[in-house]
Design a protein around this motif. Sequence first.
Motif, PDB file in Angstrom:
ATOM      1  N   HIS A 234       0.717  -1.027  -0.108  1.00 10.30           N
ATOM      2  CA  HIS A 234      -0.029  -0.042  -0.062  1.00 10.30           C
ATOM      3  C   HIS A 234       0.792   1.097  -0.045  1.00 10.30           C
ATOM      4  O   HIS A 234       0.366   2.418  -0.478  1.00 10.30           O
ATOM      5  CB  HIS A 234      -1.116   0.082   1.390  1.00 10.30           C
ATOM      6  CG  HIS A 234      -1.970  -1.193   1.374  1.00 10.30           C
ATOM      7  ND1 HIS A 234      -2.743  -1.294   0.138  1.00 10.30           N
ATOM      8  CD2 HIS A 234      -2.190  -2.109   2.232  1.00 10.30           C
ATOM      9  CE1 HIS A 234      -3.446  -2.488   0.600  1.00 10.30           C
ATOM     10  NE2 HIS A 234      -3.306  -2.943   1.807  1.00 10.30           N
ATOM     11  N   TYR A 235       2.046   1.320   0.574  1.00  8.75           N
ATOM     12  CA  TYR A 235       2.808   2.263   0.744  1.00  8.75           C
ATOM     13  C   TYR A 235       4.110   2.569  -0.501  1.00  8.75           C
ATOM     14  O   TYR A 235       4.605   3.483  -0.619  1.00  8.75           O
ATOM     15  CB  TYR A 235       3.438   2.415   2.335  1.00  8.75           C
ATOM     16  CG  TYR A 235       2.326   2.236   3.164  1.00  8.75           C
ATOM     17  CD1 TYR A 235       1.829   3.198   3.746  1.00  8.75           C
ATOM     18  CD2 TYR A 235       2.384   0.943   3.849  1.00  8.75           C
ATOM     19  CE1 TYR A 235       0.841   3.063   4.511  1.00  8.75           C
ATOM     20  CE2 TYR A 235       1.517   0.801   4.959  1.00  8.75           C
ATOM     21  CZ  TYR A 235       0.914   1.889   5.211  1.00  8.75           C
ATOM     22  OH  TYR A 235       0.096   1.440   6.463  1.00  8.75           O
ATOM     23  N   ASN A 236       4.360   1.436  -1.110  1.00  6.83           N
ATOM     24  CA  ASN A 236       5.315   1.628  -2.333  1.00  6.83           C
ATOM     25  C   ASN A 236       4.613   0.463  -3.446  1.00  6.83           C
ATOM     26  O   ASN A 236       4.996  -0.712  -3.179  1.00  6.83           O
ATOM     27  CB  ASN A 236       6.664   1.192  -1.796  1.00  6.83           C
ATOM     28  CG  ASN A 236       7.761   1.423  -2.889  1.00  6.83           C
ATOM     29  OD1 ASN A 236       7.379   1.271  -3.985  1.00  6.83           O
ATOM     30  ND2 ASN A 236       8.942   1.325  -2.456  1.00  6.83           N
ATOM     31  N   LYS A 237       4.134   0.993  -4.325  1.00  2.63           N
ATOM     32  CA  LYS A 237       3.386   0.009  -5.162  1.00  2.63           C
ATOM     33  C   LYS A 237       4.682  -0.667  -6.170  1.00  2.63           C
ATOM     34  O   LYS A 237       4.100  -1.408  -6.683  1.00  2.63           O
ATOM     35  CB  LYS A 237       2.600   0.928  -6.443  1.00  2.63           C
ATOM     36  CG  LYS A 237       1.397   1.760  -5.685  1.00  2.63           C
ATOM     37  CD  LYS A 237       0.398   0.600  -5.090  1.00  2.63           C
ATOM     38  CE  LYS A 237      -0.856   1.371  -4.570  1.00  2.63           C
ATOM     39  NZ  LYS A 237      -1.715   0.380  -4.047  1.00  2.63           N
ATOM     40  N   LEU A 238       5.991  -0.440  -5.932  1.00  2.00           N
ATOM     41  CA  LEU A 238       6.950  -1.300  -6.693  1.00  2.00           C
ATOM     42  C   LEU A 238       7.131  -2.275  -5.800  1.00  2.00           C
ATOM     43  O   LEU A 238       7.843  -3.643  -6.383  1.00  2.00           O
ATOM     44  CB  LEU A 238       8.191  -0.330  -6.700  1.00  2.00           C
ATOM     45  CG  LEU A 238       8.363   1.041  -7.305  1.00  2.00           C
ATOM     46  CD1 LEU A 238       9.488   1.848  -7.369  1.00  2.00           C
ATOM     47  CD2 LEU A 238       7.730   0.815  -8.978  1.00  2.00           C
ATOM     48  N   LYS A 239       6.749  -2.568  -4.708  1.00  2.00           N
ATOM     49  CA  LYS A 239       6.977  -3.603  -3.555  1.00  2.00           C
ATOM     50  C   LYS A 239       5.903  -4.520  -3.473  1.00  2.00           C
ATOM     51  O   LYS A 239       4.725  -4.041  -3.998  1.00  2.00           O
ATOM     52  CB  LYS A 239       7.642  -3.022  -2.401  1.00  2.00           C
ATOM     53  CG  LYS A 239       9.036  -2.435  -2.616  1.00  2.00           C
ATOM     54  CD  LYS A 239       9.479  -2.433  -1.054  1.00  2.00           C
ATOM     55  CE  LYS A 239      10.977  -2.188  -1.019  1.00  2.00           C
ATOM     56  NZ  LYS A 239      11.483  -2.034   0.191  1.00  2.00           N
ATOM     57  N   ASN A 240       5.743  -5.607  -2.953  1.00  2.00           N
ATOM     58  CA  ASN A 240       4.772  -6.250  -2.820  1.00  2.00           C
ATOM     59  C   ASN A 240       4.728  -6.860  -1.321  1.00  2.00           C
ATOM     60  O   ASN A 240       5.866  -7.128  -0.774  1.00  2.00           O
ATOM     61  CB  ASN A 240       4.469  -7.422  -3.587  1.00  2.00           C
ATOM     62  CG  ASN A 240       5.619  -8.449  -3.534  1.00  2.00           C
ATOM     63  OD1 ASN A 240       5.745  -9.053  -2.839  1.00  2.00           O
ATOM     64  ND2 ASN A 240       6.385  -8.338  -4.749  1.00  2.00           N
ATOM     65  N   THR A 241       3.833  -7.530  -0.649  1.00  2.00           N
ATOM     66  CA  THR A 241       3.881  -8.244   0.487  1.00  2.00           C
ATOM     67  C   THR A 241       3.490  -9.646   0.471  1.00  2.00           C
ATOM     68  O   THR A 241       3.073 -10.286   1.274  1.00  2.00           O
ATOM     69  CB  THR A 241       2.562  -7.565   1.523  1.00  2.00           C
ATOM     70  OG1 THR A 241       1.295  -7.625   0.987  1.00  2.00           O
ATOM     71  CG2 THR A 241       3.134  -6.099   1.583  1.00  2.00           C
TER      72      THR A 241
END
Length: 542
Positions: free
Chosen positions: A152-159
């Motif tokens: 949610h805070y960095n769209k380049l990343k994922n959880t």
Amino acid sequence: MAGKRDTSRDGLNNKIQTLVLTNFKGLWQLIQSNESIKRKVNKTLLNSLIYKIPTRPNAYSMMTLDEYIPDTKIPKKTDAYTSWESLNDRTYTGRHLPPDPKLNAEGNLPKVEDLAILFRKRDGKTIYSTKSTMLFPYWVQWFTDSFLRLDHYNKLKNTSNHEIDLCNVYGLTRKQTHLLRSFKGGKLKSQKLKRQDGVEEEYPLFYYADPAQGKVDDQFEGLYEPVNDEKRQPVEKKQYLFAMGVERANVQIGYVMLNTLCFREHNRLCDELASNYPDWDDERLFQTARNILMAIILKIIMEEYINHITPYHFKLFADPEAFTKESWHRPNYMAIEFDFVYRWHSAIPETFKYNGKPTHIAASLWNNKMFIDQGLGALMEETCSQAGTKIGLFNTPDILVELTELPAIKLGRQLQLASYNDYRQLCGFPRVTRFEQISGDEFVQEKLKELYGHVDNIEFFVGLYAEDGRKNSTIPSLVARLIGIDAFSQALTNPLLSPKIFNKQTFSPVGWEIIQNTNTVSDLVNRNVPPSGKKYKVTFDL
């Protein structure tokens, strides 16, 4: 006005494959009657899908676009290239094609707000699916949310854990899993709630101890950070939200229904195992039930769900042992393109029948009381008695155009995704040269030409859903191609499906038999509802 699409750029090999697989039904039935031949054909067909594009590892990831490499002050890379970090840091999402800054440069593409017309319904008319019930979009949202998880805070990343791991049921981490477990008989924490007719059914525990104050039950403190949509809900909705594996698990009754189905099946499996293996402790019961449930869901995804999508007469099936030596059989790494391929907001009707009455889809958001009142069997059957809507342009509910479709366009530009034509070429389709090769609908052609001017300018997300759907299929060709590539190549690599793991020793003889005899969502539902003598109709197919 709908006309006939120009198929001159479909590709000869693609045309031949589709022709053969969608005709000669008797021949395909004969092939499937012989186990040895069926396995060989299945392997050939799946490999032919997966090898349409270069196999993992992908050369690029979203790390290229980040401002700084994590935990350093090293500036971002200015050119797309492969690095050790981009190959291994899976906190960043992968990508199939490198960034295309030229296409996404300021002024080269239509204004985002001007593209809303491509998603809004024409004259307010909803186009319904001729193949799929509402269970289909519910299932898609639910199972993809376990691995397509942009930060949610960095769209380049994922959880994501990059696996179909049922984290929406069990949580993403061991800590989250422990908060959901009862530590008695291998089961997850549960409660009994009454339907409107007074019959009790099993559900997860409620998440909030004091819904009015937004206070989380102490036993679920640290489970996850609720999303803003949940925090804004009125107390009459908050009081019924369940403690489940991920922060969006309560988002809509279809999601909650499927999560609760798996929750019940886990606890049911624990009872089955405990009765057959009385010396097993809580930990072994929990872990084995979890393994069995994940194997069942993988099987349903690869057989019932995928075969619903395809228009083929040959029914594809899971055969893990056949693929372990293939070059695509590598660790999973979810790509950003897969996330865009699964944005099927047009598949959800704006209004649907709930308890026989027309209901707006917004009423079903964060509203578990609707589910509790009906119960699993009745809600599932009503869901499967009505059509979903057609996947494509000009069919998204109004409330979702601004909330989901336009943000997707913006995100695609921020991530500098390559063009629709570039992705066609990647996936083994010739590049289109005319708008008529995308759709036979003159209105679609007119709007695409008006907005983009030339076919090479069409963005990936728009192009995916501008294509005409295939006969007897739920999705257009490029969407289907990418799903076939990513879904099979990342489902069949699941550790539980490894030949040395996928056996009676892992799942127990009882668990192995349950896996072999569970083939559909209907099988799961009808053994997890209160006994009544009624078999509920549960199906993806209309």
